[in-house]
Design an enzyme around this catalytic site. Structure first.
Site, PDB file in Angstrom:
ATOM      1  N   ASP A  97       0.870  -1.169   0.000  1.00 14.35           N
ATOM      2  CA  ASP A  97       0.000   0.000   0.000  1.00 14.35           C
ATOM      3  C   ASP A  97       0.912   1.225   0.000  1.00 14.35           C
ATOM      4  O   ASP A  97       2.134   1.096   0.171  1.00 14.35           O
ATOM      5  CB  ASP A  97      -0.897  -0.033   1.241  1.00 14.35           C
ATOM      6  CG  ASP A  97      -1.859   1.133   1.306  1.00 14.35           C
ATOM      7  OD1 ASP A  97      -2.284   1.609   0.240  1.00 14.35           O
ATOM      8  OD2 ASP A  97      -2.169   1.580   2.430  1.00 14.35           O
ATOM      9  N   ASP A  99      -0.063   4.910   1.496  1.00 14.92           N
ATOM     10  CA  ASP A  99      -0.195   5.730   2.698  1.00 14.92           C
ATOM     11  C   ASP A  99       0.031   4.906   3.959  1.00 14.92           C
ATOM     12  O   ASP A  99      -0.584   3.856   4.163  1.00 14.92           O
ATOM     13  CB  ASP A  99      -1.585   6.374   2.747  1.00 14.92           C
ATOM     14  CG  ASP A  99      -1.827   7.296   1.566  1.00 14.92           C
ATOM     15  OD1 ASP A  99      -1.079   8.275   1.435  1.00 14.92           O
ATOM     16  OD2 ASP A  99      -2.754   7.030   0.779  1.00 14.92           O
ATOM     17  N   ASP A 247     -19.077  12.334   5.700  1.00 11.32           N
ATOM     18  CA  ASP A 247     -19.046  12.938   4.368  1.00 11.32           C
ATOM     19  C   ASP A 247     -18.005  14.051   4.290  1.00 11.32           C
ATOM     20  O   ASP A 247     -17.317  14.209   3.263  1.00 11.32           O
ATOM     21  CB  ASP A 247     -20.424  13.491   3.999  1.00 11.32           C
ATOM     22  CG  ASP A 247     -21.442  12.380   3.743  1.00 11.32           C
ATOM     23  OD1 ASP A 247     -21.022  11.213   3.621  1.00 11.32           O
ATOM     24  OD2 ASP A 247     -22.653  12.693   3.687  1.00 11.32           O
ATOM     25  N   HIS A 253     -10.696  14.154   1.207  1.00 11.53           N
ATOM     26  CA  HIS A 253      -9.900  13.280   0.342  1.00 11.53           C
ATOM     27  C   HIS A 253     -10.327  13.418  -1.124  1.00 11.53           C
ATOM     28  O   HIS A 253      -9.503  13.750  -1.987  1.00 11.53           O
ATOM     29  CB  HIS A 253     -10.042  11.826   0.794  1.00 11.53           C
ATOM     30  CG  HIS A 253      -9.406  11.535   2.119  1.00 11.53           C
ATOM     31  ND1 HIS A 253      -8.133  11.035   2.241  1.00 11.53           N
ATOM     32  CD2 HIS A 253      -9.857  11.685   3.384  1.00 11.53           C
ATOM     33  CE1 HIS A 253      -7.830  10.883   3.509  1.00 11.53           C
ATOM     34  NE2 HIS A 253      -8.866  11.273   4.229  1.00 11.53           N
TER      35      HIS A 253
END
Length: 546
Positions: A97, A99, A247, A253
């Site tokens: 991965d 991050d 949300d 992001h």
């Protein structure tokens, strides 16, 4: 390893002598004699107060003597820990991965996420501007916590679905134990109310588990807004608050707020670690294939990897996949790969082969396996998210998995301190005294036992405060493993604080998990270490090959 084994043996012998002394003192947390047999064999002394307190003082004295032998066998914060036997000689392909696996971020990132999401709540969801007075507190929450969406409660739950009392927070204030017990009809959370497989609150599940390191600002923001509403007597719907905060965090992001901020000031947000390149170079030198699968966008990954690895970072990877949408990437067979050109434009070509030096977007694991042929236990994939990165790979595809747990290093350093060892050693000894002496039912004995129980409770709270004042350790709820650790143990073959730990091991090293005694095996193991009935406290819980 041999040196550690010799140290263990020496500590075991020294512990054996102390075990016999502790046994004489009456401390036996794992007694080989049933309570009824103890009662038949030991006639209670006439002065129970003097008898119990003399045993207490003797146990405390001998426990104090035991601490130096424990401290001679410290844990290594840079070790790799094994849940399942695995030999690196069997691994041909390494996957990563991005991050919090290849790249680590500074403390400034969580403040950025918190502030950006808080402002989105105010500007786009019409929340009161007064919530802007709340700042991000990096010491409030830990990973792995559960959030009751309907009751707006943040809490820590153990591997058996029991809430750890004293760790339930409404807003920024702890909820009294009596209120928690009344709300949940005890402290157990039924399976149907727990979070779903991926830690989400869906399909009737009322609990959400926060497993992502990025979720720390989310938990803190939820708690701060809850606190504001409660302090100002504002009636609100907890479900709506949870959804709005979720949300807002998501928008930080997907709207690129976080990505743009990091790219604009990369030195502030990314912790430069030359060891990341050293790990990748070591694997490449030994002929290992490598690939990257991340949910982050192409330009963001490219700039970050150039910063920590170098401009030639793509030369180290055989396949690079961005915006993969894990965990859907591991389950959805429908989405094809798309090639991303140097300008970040998506091409429409059909992908027949995943080429080295190219970047691909989306796709799915089934197509990935078809195009690469990288299957089964010859693949080892590293990630920080237990569910999104590791669960499906180990359960459905037979890949080996490695969890990156940055918190591990700081927790081990705490566990190696003399204060922690003293506290934990005496806590286990005191628990042993309570277990051994509970057979005495007279009023004087029961009064003393209640004092000991009070002291034990205070020490458990002290132990929690070593790690985090609100929620304690990421891995334990008092004696039990946390729900987080339960999932970590199930989905990760090995785990470590960072990828740099790999530099301490040869590429053919075999990781052997320690044989942890089952509860019904403990008396036999104790008898091998001690002639008496008291096993060495703490030592077996912490010693790991360095």
């Amino acid at each position: 390893a041999a040196a550690t084994a010799r140290s263990l043996l020496a500590a075991g012998r020294a512990g054996g002598r102390r075990c016999r002394a502790l046994s004489a003192a009456g401390a036996a947390p794992y007694c080989t004699v049933a309570p009824q047999q103890q009662q038949r064999r030991q006639a209670p002394p006439p002065d129970m107060k003097s008898y119990l307190w003399s045993r207490y003082k003797e146990a405390k004295r001998v426990t104090k003597e035991l601490v130096p032998s424990i401290m001679s066998n410290m844990l290594n914060p840079d070790a790799i820990f094994s849940n399942n036997e695995m030999s690196l000689s069997d691994i041909e392909i390494y996957g990563f991965d991005y991050d919090y696996t290849l790249v680590f971020y500074s403390k400034h990132l969580h403040t950025l996420i918190f502030n950006a999401a808080r402002d989105l709540l105010i500007n786009e969801h019409r929340y009161p501007a007064e919530i802007r007075k709340y700042d991000y507190d990096p010491n409030f929450a830990i990973r792995g916590l559960h959030y009751d969406v309907h009751r707006a409660l943040l809490m820590k739950i153990d591997a058996f679905h029991y809430i750890q009392l004293g760790t339930v927070y409404r807003g920024l204030s702890v909820v009294p134990d009596e209120e928690v017990i009344a709300m949940y009809d005890g402290s157990h959370v039924p399976l149907e109310q727990m979070s779903d497989f991926y830690g989400k609150s869906s399909q009737g599940n009322t609990m959400k588990q926060f497993m992502d390191i990025f979720s720390l600002p989310e938990m803190t923001l939820l708690s701060c807004v809850n606190e504001y509403f409660l302090k100002n007597n504002i009636d609100y719907e907890p479900v709506h608050l949870y959804k709005d905060v979720k949300d807002a965090i998501r928008d930080v992001h997907i709207k690129g707020i976080m990505y743009r901020a990091i790219e604009a000031d990369i030195e502030t947000y990314i912790c430069y670690a030359e060891q990341t390149r050293a790990v990748l170079a070591k694997l490449a030198d030994h002929g290992k294939k490598m690939f990257l699968i991340t949910n982050s966008p192409s330009s963001f990954v490219d700039k970050g990897m150039k910063f920590i690895v170098g401009k030639d970072w793509r030369d180290l990877f055989d396949v690079v996949i961005v915006q993969a949408d894990k965990p859907n990437f591991f389950n959805d067979k429908r989405r094809p790969f798309r090639k991303v050109n140097e300008r970040g434009v998506l091409l429409w070509d059909k992908i027949h082969k995943l080429q080295k030096g190219q970047i691909y977007k989306q796709g799915n694991l089934y197509e990935f396996l078809k195009l690469t042929g990288w299957r089964g236990s010859k693949v080892l994939y590293f990630g920080d998210h237990i569910y999104s990165d590791l669960a499906d790979l180990t359960l459905k595809h037979g890949w080996r998995t490695g969890a990156i747990i940055p918190e591990l290093r700081s927790e081990i350093k705490i566990m190696n301190t003399e204060k922690y060892i003293q506290t934990m050693t005496w806590l286990q000894t005191l628990t042993g005294l309570l277990e051994h002496m509970q057979v005495h039912r007279d009023p004087d004995s029961q009064m003393i036992l209640e004092e000991w129980k009070k002291e034990r409770k205070e020490m458990r709270e002290m132990n929690r405060n070593f790690f985090n004042a609100q929620f304690g350790s990421l891995f334990r709820t008092d004696e039990n493993p946390t729900y987080f650790l339960r999932r970590l143990s199930r989905f990760a073959d090995i785990y470590m604080a960072s990828l740099s730990c790999l530099l301490n091991y040869e590429p053919d090293y075999t990781f052997y998990p320690r044989r942890t005694p089952l509860q019904h095996e403990l008396p036999g193991w104790s008898d091998q270490l001690c002639t008496g009935t008291f096993r060495i406290p703490f030592l077996q819980e912490t010693v790991q090959v360095k």
